[in-house]
Design a protein around this motif. Sequence first.
Motif, short mmCIF file in Angstrom:
data_model
loop_
_atom_site.label_atom_id
_atom_site.label_comp_id
_atom_site.label_asym_id
_atom_site.label_seq_id
_atom_site.Cartn_x
_atom_site.Cartn_y
_atom_site.Cartn_z
N LEU A 1 29.41 8.62 6.59
CA LEU A 1 30.63 8.49 5.80
C LEU A 1 31.50 9.74 5.93
N ALA A 2 30.87 10.91 5.90
CA ALA A 2 31.61 12.16 6.04
C ALA A 2 32.37 12.19 7.36
N GLN A 3 31.73 11.71 8.42
CA GLN A 3 32.37 11.70 9.73
C GLN A 3 33.54 10.71 9.75
N ILE B 1 35.63 14.49 6.21
CA ILE B 1 35.42 15.41 5.09
C ILE B 1 34.06 16.05 5.30
N THR B 2 33.89 17.27 4.81
CA THR B 2 32.59 17.92 4.99
C THR B 2 31.53 17.21 4.17
N SER C 1 29.24 15.34 -0.85
CA SER C 1 28.08 15.41 -1.74
C SER C 1 28.49 15.78 -3.17
N ILE C 2 29.45 16.69 -3.29
CA ILE C 2 29.97 17.08 -4.61
C ILE C 2 30.56 15.85 -5.30
N LEU C 3 31.31 15.07 -4.55
CA LEU C 3 31.91 13.85 -5.10
C LEU C 3 30.82 12.84 -5.46
N THR D 1 41.93 10.96 0.24
CA THR D 1 40.48 10.94 0.42
C THR D 1 39.90 9.65 -0.12
N LEU D 2 40.35 9.25 -1.31
CA LEU D 2 39.89 8.00 -1.91
C LEU D 2 40.23 6.82 -1.01
N GLU D 3 41.43 6.84 -0.45
CA GLU D 3 41.86 5.77 0.46
C GLU D 3 40.97 5.71 1.70
N ALA D 4 40.66 6.86 2.27
CA ALA D 4 39.82 6.91 3.45
C ALA D 4 38.40 6.43 3.15
N ILE D 5 37.88 6.78 1.98
CA ILE D 5 36.55 6.33 1.58
C ILE D 5 36.54 4.81 1.41
N CYS D 6 37.57 4.28 0.75
CA CYS D 6 37.66 2.84 0.54
C CYS D 6 37.77 2.10 1.87
N LYS D 7 38.52 2.68 2.80
CA LYS D 7 38.66 2.06 4.12
C LYS D 7 37.32 2.06 4.85
#
Length: 71
Positions: free
Chosen positions: A21-23, A27-28, A33-35, A47-53
């Motif tokens: 997911l990080a790749q 995002i590092t 991991s903090i999130l 960032t939220l958009e990229a994670i959802c995608k």
Amino acid sequence: MGIVVNLDVMMAKRKMSLGELAQKVDITMANLSILKNNKARAVRFSTLEAICKALDCQPGDILEYVPDEEG
């Protein structure tokens, strides 16, 4: 309690590792991991958009409001 991040739940449903997911999100692993561990104080919409995608989900699948219990 406030806002709870259920990122680990969505990652498990999609069978995706933290590193993968990080790749995909660019995002590092440390920041992700903090999130994931509910330690983040804020998250950028980009960032939220990229994670959802990457997880093919909606923001509400990741973020949940849990009211504080009043004693």
